[in-house]
Design an enzyme around this catalytic site. Structure first.
Site, PDB file in Angstrom:
ATOM      1  N   CYS A   1     -44.431 -61.482 -48.103  1.00 51.27           N
ATOM      2  CA  CYS A   1     -44.384 -60.497 -46.833  1.00 51.27           C
ATOM      3  C   CYS A   1     -42.498 -60.594 -46.922  1.00 51.27           C
ATOM      4  O   CYS A   1     -41.688 -59.355 -46.021  1.00 51.27           O
ATOM      5  CB  CYS A   1     -45.164 -61.558 -46.019  1.00 51.27           C
ATOM      6  SG  CYS A   1     -46.401 -61.090 -45.733  1.00 51.27           S
TER       7      CYS A   1
ATOM      8  N   HIS B   1     -46.814 -44.006 -39.805  1.00 54.71           N
ATOM      9  CA  HIS B   1     -45.882 -43.325 -41.408  1.00 54.71           C
ATOM     10  C   HIS B   1     -44.199 -43.739 -40.706  1.00 54.71           C
ATOM     11  O   HIS B   1     -42.861 -43.248 -40.908  1.00 54.71           O
ATOM     12  CB  HIS B   1     -45.711 -42.054 -41.637  1.00 54.71           C
ATOM     13  CG  HIS B   1     -47.018 -42.170 -41.763  1.00 54.71           C
ATOM     14  ND1 HIS B   1     -48.218 -42.019 -41.528  1.00 54.71           N
ATOM     15  CD2 HIS B   1     -47.657 -41.397 -43.446  1.00 54.71           C
ATOM     16  CE1 HIS B   1     -49.226 -41.360 -41.930  1.00 54.71           C
ATOM     17  NE2 HIS B   1     -48.914 -41.155 -43.611  1.00 54.71           N
TER      18      HIS B   1
HETATM   19 ZN   LIG Z   1     -47.615 -57.300 -43.856  1.00 52.96          ZN
END
Ligand SMILES: [Zn+2]
Length: 148
Positions: A33, A80
Site C-alpha cells: 500500500c 475516479h
Molecule cells: Zn488500497
C-alpha cells in the site's frame, strides 16, 4: 424505527504513506500500500438512514434527495480521483478504509435531514470494510475496521 440502506459504487486510488516515518518504516508498516504511485479500488458504500416511514408516502426519506446528496458529497468528490491528492477532506490523513468512511460520515451526516444517518459502511474490497456510527460522546462518526 426502520433502517433503509442505499448502496453506491465508486472507483478511486490511494497510497498509504506517513511523512513522519522513514521510507523503510513506511514500507514495513504499509507494505504494498506504500508503493510510490498508489493503486486503485472499486469501493462499495452503503449508507443507512434510520427513521419512521412517513404515513402518507411510506418512505423514511425521499430517495431522489438521498441520491442527489450521495452524488454531490461522495461521487463528485471521490469517484475516479486520487484520494491523497484530490480530496481536501483527506489532506494530512492516511486514506485507509476507516478514514475514508469517517470523512464520508462527516460529509453526509449534516445533509441528511429526513431520518438520521445511522451507519456508513465502506467496502474497500470484498473482504474488507469499515463501519462508521454516531459517536455518542461528541456527535461525530466513529469508524472501526472489520475483516470478514
Ligand atoms: Zn488500497
Amino acid at each position: 424505527m426502520v433502517l433503509l440502506t442505499r448502496k453506491i459504487e465508486f472507483s478511486a486510488s490511494h497510497r498509504y504513506d506517513n511523512p513522519a516515518f522513514s521510507a523503510e518504516e513506511n514500507r514495513r508498516v504499509f507494505g504494498k500500500c506504500n508503493n510510490p504511485h498508489g493503486h486503485g479500488h472499486n469501493y462499495i458504500l452503503e449508507v443507512t438512514v434510520a427513521g419512521e416511514p412517513d404515513p402518507v408516502t411510506g418512505m423514511v426519506l425521499d430517495l431522489s434527495e438521498l441520491k442527489k446528496i450521495l452524488e454531490r458529497e461522495v461521487m463528485a468528490r471521490m469517484d475516479h480521483r486520487h484520494l491523497n491528492l484530490e480530496v481536501p477532506e483527506l489532506a494530512g490523513k492516511i486514506p485507509t478504509c476507516e478514514n475514508v468512511a469517517r470523512v464520508i460520515w462527516d460529509l453526509l451526516e449534516p445533509k441528511i435531514t429526513q431520518g438520521a444517518l445511522h451507519r456508513v459502511r465502506l467496502y474497500e474490497s470484498a473482504d474488507l470494510f469499515a463501519d462508521c456510527y454516531r459517536d455518542a460522546a461528541n456527535g461525530n462518526g466513529s469508524a472501526g475496521r472489520l475483516r470478514g
